[in-house]
Design an enzyme around this catalytic site. Sequence first.
Site, PDB file in Angstrom:
ATOM      1  N   ASP A  98      -5.855   7.765  -3.113  1.00 16.95           N
ATOM      2  CA  ASP A  98      -5.156   8.179  -1.890  1.00 16.95           C
ATOM      3  C   ASP A  98      -5.786   9.415  -1.266  1.00 16.95           C
ATOM      4  O   ASP A  98      -6.131  10.381  -1.965  1.00 16.95           O
ATOM      5  CB  ASP A  98      -3.703   8.555  -2.226  1.00 16.95           C
ATOM      6  CG  ASP A  98      -2.879   7.367  -2.661  1.00 16.95           C
ATOM      7  OD1 ASP A  98      -3.419   6.238  -2.712  1.00 16.95           O
ATOM      8  OD2 ASP A  98      -1.685   7.568  -2.947  1.00 16.95           O
ATOM      9  N   ASP A 157       0.970  -2.972  -1.980  1.00 20.32           N
ATOM     10  CA  ASP A 157       0.528  -2.032  -3.006  1.00 20.32           C
ATOM     11  C   ASP A 157       0.569  -2.711  -4.384  1.00 20.32           C
ATOM     12  O   ASP A 157       1.025  -3.850  -4.500  1.00 20.32           O
ATOM     13  CB  ASP A 157       1.432  -0.789  -2.959  1.00 20.32           C
ATOM     14  CG  ASP A 157       0.678   0.474  -3.323  1.00 20.32           C
ATOM     15  OD1 ASP A 157      -0.374   0.373  -3.970  1.00 20.32           O
ATOM     16  OD2 ASP A 157       1.154   1.574  -2.980  1.00 20.32           O
TER      17      ASP A 157
END
Length: 432
Positions: free
Chosen positions: A219, A158
């Site tokens: 997301d 990430d």
Amino acid sequence: MRALTVTQFLALILLTLALDNGLLRTPPMGWMAWERFRCEVDCKDDPGNCISENLFRDMADRLAEDGWKELGYEYVIIDDCWMSLLRDEQGRLQPDPSRFPGGIAKLARYIHDRGLKLGIYGDMGSHTCMGFPGTTLDKIEIDAQTFASWGVDYLKFDGCYSNPVEQMLGYPLMSKALNATGRPIAYSCSWPVYLGGLPPKVNYSLLGDICHLWRNYYDIQDSWDSVKDIIEWFSDNQDDLQPAAGPGQWNDPDMLIIGNFGLSVDQARSQMALWAIMAAPLIMSNDLRNLDSSGRAILQNKVAIAINQDPMGIQGRRLLKEKSHIEVYWRPLSQSASALVFLSQRTDMPYLYHTSLAKLNYEAGNYEAYDVFTGLTVKGLNATTELTLSINPSGVVMWYIYPVQQSKQAETHHYHHNKVLYFTEVKHHTVL
Ligand code: GLA
């Protein structure tokens, strides 16, 4: 430019091989904790749902025992919130001792013993998105080595809490560090998300060289709005995104949320259909201990999976966006086959869409279509056959189409009135 010497030429080949470790020739399939289990760390009040070794063992058991593994779902991926807040004395990441008392290496063995693979989460930056220890530039090598020593097979890297310069250095460095461990580790980069997902800020050719897959966009959440928004963004930007995908390098529109709370059966089919067309990773985030039969059937649909996993690895495209809010998607497949998805963005009632294969750029010839979700086969098609398809609101009709020989066509000659009415919701088709 000066010609290369033989040694330089060999060195170049070796370098290319080193970066392409043969992993993920087709999009990865598996299960990941994040969308369904988030950062639940309260194992006292919520023992069944907290991020702990028990959760990952449970999911590995389900993947191995409920027919998922045989279909290709092989990665069990830990997301954020697995770590202890402090590194150990040697500067290595370590799991939270109360939630992962056995450690990650032992969990990896448990997962490998079941014929599955383990994925883990790290973050290029000072902290993970949920505030656990990040991998700053000076920690990249040690973290890659730690993951490899535990037997990790996949890293989701990430990008919270880092700036674009650190990302530009860090993502390629992690690729090199993973290669240097000698363990084949699939590498998923969230880098593009943090740059807005599009060129010129995102360099998709570099990403293809250093990562096996990458998150491009926001997301996913447990709702049709979220799935719809993702489909729209990927389609609106397909000219930039579609050419970047291929064997060993995939765009990742995020997890499959089928089997959770936010999608109707039609919407769940739509997500599966679009993810198959987009050559997207099929990484579920749901509770495999508790799936209803319709969610399971959609996720285990063999033809949808085969379309997703087609060896040519060409990502599909949106062909048409009609004023009627019907969209048509197409993906070329091996053996001259192809997939078509008709998606309704309407909110009223099943819509009758009129088209023909010729209108969708198919060459003259004879075809059959297998309906992926009803299992019906439509025979006796040629490119000009008039098709009337009934498409449910926020649902799809998905066809696997293959050419057939003239002789075979003759067998279905009685169908030749050149008009097909196709109604999914009554589960039959009529050939006039
Ligand atoms: C980011 C990622 C998500 C998930 C969370 C974890 O938001 O995009 O997929 O990994 O971080 O904190």
